[in-house]
Design a protein around this motif. Sequence first.
Motif, PDB file in Angstrom:
ATOM      1  N   TRP A  77     -21.620   9.285  -6.616  1.00  0.00           N
ATOM      2  CA  TRP A  77     -20.713   9.961  -7.535  1.00  0.00           C
ATOM      3  C   TRP A  77     -21.435  10.801  -8.571  1.00  0.00           C
ATOM      4  N   TRP A  78     -22.719  10.597  -8.777  1.00  0.00           N
ATOM      5  CA  TRP A  78     -23.381  11.300  -9.884  1.00  0.00           C
ATOM      6  C   TRP A  78     -23.349  12.817  -9.741  1.00  0.00           C
ATOM      7  N   PRO A  79     -23.454  13.387  -8.508  1.00  0.00           N
ATOM      8  CA  PRO A  79     -23.371  14.861  -8.457  1.00  0.00           C
ATOM      9  C   PRO A  79     -22.001  15.385  -8.905  1.00  0.00           C
ATOM     10  N   ARG A  80     -20.924  14.685  -8.529  1.00  0.00           N
ATOM     11  CA  ARG A  80     -19.591  15.114  -8.953  1.00  0.00           C
ATOM     12  C   ARG A  80     -19.429  14.995 -10.466  1.00  0.00           C
ATOM     13  N   ARG A  81     -19.878  13.878 -11.001  1.00  0.00           N
ATOM     14  CA  ARG A  81     -19.770  13.677 -12.455  1.00  0.00           C
ATOM     15  C   ARG A  81     -20.545  14.745 -13.215  1.00  0.00           C
ATOM     16  N   LEU A  82     -21.763  14.995 -12.775  1.00  0.00           N
ATOM     17  CA  LEU A  82     -22.599  15.977 -13.456  1.00  0.00           C
ATOM     18  C   LEU A  82     -22.004  17.379 -13.340  1.00  0.00           C
ATOM     19  N   THR A  83     -21.493  17.726 -12.165  1.00  0.00           N
ATOM     20  CA  THR A  83     -20.872  19.037 -11.965  1.00  0.00           C
ATOM     21  C   THR A  83     -19.645  19.190 -12.850  1.00  0.00           C
ATOM     22  N   GLN A  84     -18.820  18.140 -12.906  1.00  0.00           N
ATOM     23  CA  GLN A  84     -17.623  18.192 -13.746  1.00  0.00           C
ATOM     24  C   GLN A  84     -17.992  18.398 -15.211  1.00  0.00           C
ATOM     25  N   LEU A  85     -18.932  17.604 -15.710  1.00  0.00           N
ATOM     26  CA  LEU A  85     -19.311  17.689 -17.116  1.00  0.00           C
ATOM     27  C   LEU A  85     -19.961  19.033 -17.437  1.00  0.00           C
ATOM     28  N   ALA A  86     -20.900  19.462 -16.613  1.00  0.00           N
ATOM     29  CA  ALA A  86     -21.587  20.736 -16.865  1.00  0.00           C
ATOM     30  C   ALA A  86     -20.622  21.915 -16.746  1.00  0.00           C
ATOM     31  N   GLY A  87     -19.746  21.879 -15.752  1.00  0.00           N
ATOM     32  CA  GLY A  87     -18.794  22.970 -15.574  1.00  0.00           C
ATOM     33  C   GLY A  87     -17.815  23.088 -16.729  1.00  0.00           C
ATOM     34  N   ALA A 173     -32.219  22.560 -34.740  1.00  0.00           N
ATOM     35  CA  ALA A 173     -30.832  22.253 -34.381  1.00  0.00           C
ATOM     36  C   ALA A 173     -30.620  22.406 -32.879  1.00  0.00           C
ATOM     37  N   TRP A 174     -31.190  23.468 -32.310  1.00  0.00           N
ATOM     38  CA  TRP A 174     -31.075  23.670 -30.865  1.00  0.00           C
ATOM     39  C   TRP A 174     -31.754  22.548 -30.096  1.00  0.00           C
ATOM     40  N   ALA A 175     -32.950  22.170 -30.525  1.00  0.00           N
ATOM     41  CA  ALA A 175     -33.671  21.097 -29.827  1.00  0.00           C
ATOM     42  C   ALA A 175     -32.876  19.798 -29.854  1.00  0.00           C
ATOM     43  N   THR A 176     -32.274  19.500 -31.001  1.00  0.00           N
ATOM     44  CA  THR A 176     -31.486  18.271 -31.115  1.00  0.00           C
ATOM     45  C   THR A 176     -30.251  18.319 -30.235  1.00  0.00           C
ATOM     46  N   ALA A 177     -29.497  19.416 -30.303  1.00  0.00           N
ATOM     47  CA  ALA A 177     -28.258  19.516 -29.532  1.00  0.00           C
ATOM     48  C   ALA A 177     -28.524  19.478 -28.027  1.00  0.00           C
ATOM     49  N   VAL A 178     -29.549  20.187 -27.574  1.00  0.00           N
ATOM     50  CA  VAL A 178     -29.866  20.193 -26.144  1.00  0.00           C
ATOM     51  C   VAL A 178     -30.310  18.805 -25.693  1.00  0.00           C
ATOM     52  N   THR A 179     -31.109  18.132 -26.513  1.00  0.00           N
ATOM     53  CA  THR A 179     -31.547  16.771 -26.176  1.00  0.00           C
ATOM     54  C   THR A 179     -30.360  15.831 -26.072  1.00  0.00           C
ATOM     55  N   VAL A 180     -29.450  15.910 -27.036  1.00  0.00           N
ATOM     56  CA  VAL A 180     -28.251  15.057 -27.014  1.00  0.00           C
ATOM     57  C   VAL A 180     -27.431  15.334 -25.765  1.00  0.00           C
ATOM     58  N   PHE A 181     -27.282  16.609 -25.396  1.00  0.00           N
ATOM     59  CA  PHE A 181     -26.497  16.940 -24.205  1.00  0.00           C
ATOM     60  C   PHE A 181     -27.168  16.423 -22.938  1.00  0.00           C
ATOM     61  N   VAL A 182     -28.456  16.652 -22.804  1.00  0.00           N
ATOM     62  CA  VAL A 182     -29.160  16.226 -21.591  1.00  0.00           C
ATOM     63  C   VAL A 182     -29.097  14.710 -21.437  1.00  0.00           C
ATOM     64  N   LEU A 183     -29.332  13.982 -22.518  1.00  0.00           N
ATOM     65  CA  LEU A 183     -29.276  12.523 -22.449  1.00  0.00           C
ATOM     66  C   LEU A 183     -27.864  12.030 -22.138  1.00  0.00           C
ATOM     67  N   GLY A 184     -26.866  12.610 -22.809  1.00  0.00           N
ATOM     68  CA  GLY A 184     -25.488  12.200 -22.567  1.00  0.00           C
ATOM     69  C   GLY A 184     -25.033  12.521 -21.150  1.00  0.00           C
ATOM     70  N   ALA A 185     -25.383  13.722 -20.671  1.00  0.00           N
ATOM     71  CA  ALA A 185     -24.989  14.116 -19.320  1.00  0.00           C
ATOM     72  C   ALA A 185     -25.664  13.231 -18.271  1.00  0.00           C
ATOM     73  N   ALA A 186     -26.940  12.928 -18.465  1.00  0.00           N
ATOM     74  CA  ALA A 186     -27.649  12.072 -17.514  1.00  0.00           C
ATOM     75  C   ALA A 186     -27.061  10.665 -17.506  1.00  0.00           C
ATOM     76  N   LEU A 187     -26.776  10.133 -18.685  1.00  0.00           N
ATOM     77  CA  LEU A 187     -26.205   8.788 -18.777  1.00  0.00           C
ATOM     78  C   LEU A 187     -24.830   8.732 -18.115  1.00  0.00           C
ATOM     79  N   TYR A 188     -24.008   9.741 -18.378  1.00  0.00           N
ATOM     80  CA  TYR A 188     -22.680   9.761 -17.765  1.00  0.00           C
ATOM     81  C   TYR A 188     -22.762   9.953 -16.252  1.00  0.00           C
ATOM     82  N   ALA A 189     -23.648  10.827 -15.797  1.00  0.00           N
ATOM     83  CA  ALA A 189     -23.779  11.063 -14.361  1.00  0.00           C
ATOM     84  C   ALA A 189     -24.178   9.793 -13.627  1.00  0.00           C
ATOM     85  N   VAL A 190     -25.074   9.014 -14.209  1.00  0.00           N
ATOM     86  CA  VAL A 190     -25.568   7.803 -13.547  1.00  0.00           C
ATOM     87  C   VAL A 190     -24.566   6.654 -13.656  1.00  0.00           C
TER      88      VAL A 190
END
Length: 200
Positions: A77-87, A173-190
């Motif tokens: 399911w992780w590819p679907r979750r990641l695609t949904q969130l990123a899209g 600010a950009w570094a923080t926001a991108v880090t938060v997104f990448v971590l959140g997206a990875a956690l949700y995808a998995v």
Amino acid sequence: MTGLLLYARSRTLPATLAALAATAAFAVWAANRLDAYLDPDRRVPVVAMAPLLASAVIGASLYTPSDELDRTAVRRWWPRRLTQLAGLTALAALLVTPAVLGHAETFGPPAVLRNTLGCTGLTATAAVLLGARLSWLPAFGYVTAVYLGSHTARGRAATIWAWPMQPGAATGAWATAVTVFVLGAALYAVRGARPEGPRG
């Protein structure tokens, strides 16, 4: 119905798309009422709150009505979750950006894009920890607290902890926001959203 249509329907994606469009329309309306052309700093409420509202809409779509079936499915399911969130994140940023066109160096499109990424990352993390129904709450609390308390914050540390209120060119600010997104997206995808009872 095909698998993708069933997936979209189970995640209420049509309603999510409509809610994102309504959020974008509201952001454009609010920005026009602020007379931001006189002073770009007047855009701060829209730059902070429009991505927050969009991320709350995205968080609601992370709910799964069939968690047991999802976890025992043959396909991953992780590819679907990641695609949904990123899209949905990309679409939200695209829709909300017209509210603040111009002034890219201060509170323009880059700040909206950054805040959309950060708020959605917080919401995705909260969906895993608290469930999709309450996924909006931590981001709302954090952004509201920063909005109310960061007006006098200055320095490099402020660009990190007060990232939603920073101009679009703030590197920290950009570094923080991108880090938060990448971590959140990875956690949700998995992991997916935390299981909840049926919506009533």
